[in-house]
Design a protein around this motif. Sequence first.
Motif, mmCIF file in Angstrom:
data_model
loop_
_atom_site.group_PDB
_atom_site.id
_atom_site.type_symbol
_atom_site.label_atom_id
_atom_site.label_comp_id
_atom_site.label_asym_id
_atom_site.label_seq_id
_atom_site.Cartn_x
_atom_site.Cartn_y
_atom_site.Cartn_z
ATOM 1 N N THR A 49 38.660 44.504 28.320
ATOM 2 C CA THR A 49 39.794 43.609 28.074
ATOM 3 C C THR A 49 40.670 43.579 29.312
ATOM 4 O O THR A 49 40.816 44.568 30.021
ATOM 5 C CB THR A 49 40.629 44.107 26.877
ATOM 6 N N SER A 50 41.253 42.443 29.554
ATOM 7 C CA SER A 50 42.139 42.335 30.714
ATOM 8 C C SER A 50 43.509 42.875 30.334
ATOM 9 O O SER A 50 43.965 42.760 29.201
ATOM 10 C CB SER A 50 42.251 40.879 31.167
ATOM 11 N N ALA A 51 44.184 43.457 31.281
ATOM 12 C CA ALA A 51 45.504 44.022 31.053
ATOM 13 C C ALA A 51 46.532 42.907 30.925
ATOM 14 O O ALA A 51 46.459 41.892 31.618
ATOM 15 C CB ALA A 51 45.874 44.950 32.195
ATOM 16 N N LYS A 52 47.487 43.086 30.032
ATOM 17 C CA LYS A 52 48.538 42.081 29.847
ATOM 18 C C LYS A 52 49.734 42.490 30.691
ATOM 19 O O LYS A 52 50.673 43.106 30.215
ATOM 20 C CB LYS A 52 48.948 42.006 28.385
ATOM 21 N N GLY A 53 49.700 42.185 31.925
ATOM 22 C CA GLY A 53 50.796 42.530 32.811
ATOM 23 C C GLY A 53 50.414 42.267 34.246
ATOM 24 O O GLY A 53 49.353 41.726 34.538
#
Length: 77
Positions: A67-71
């Motif tokens: 998953t890609s990081a949210k930030g």
Amino acid sequence: MTGIWLPLAATVLATALTWWCCVRPMAKNRSCHGTQADADGPGLREELRRAREEVQRLREQPTPPATSAKGPEILDR
């Protein structure tokens, strides 16, 4: 010349302590390790069988997608 005595004494002490606590009991068959009879017990065999089944089941599972990081993206430089 005097600076070598402390490391030399520490080495000799560590060697003597290792021999007294580890090597000597193993040589006399008095070590704290389990005996071969303990290793062949049915309880251990059952536990090993369950552990092997769990490892096999985990290996067969697909890996989750990354998953890609949210930030903000952080780059270590």
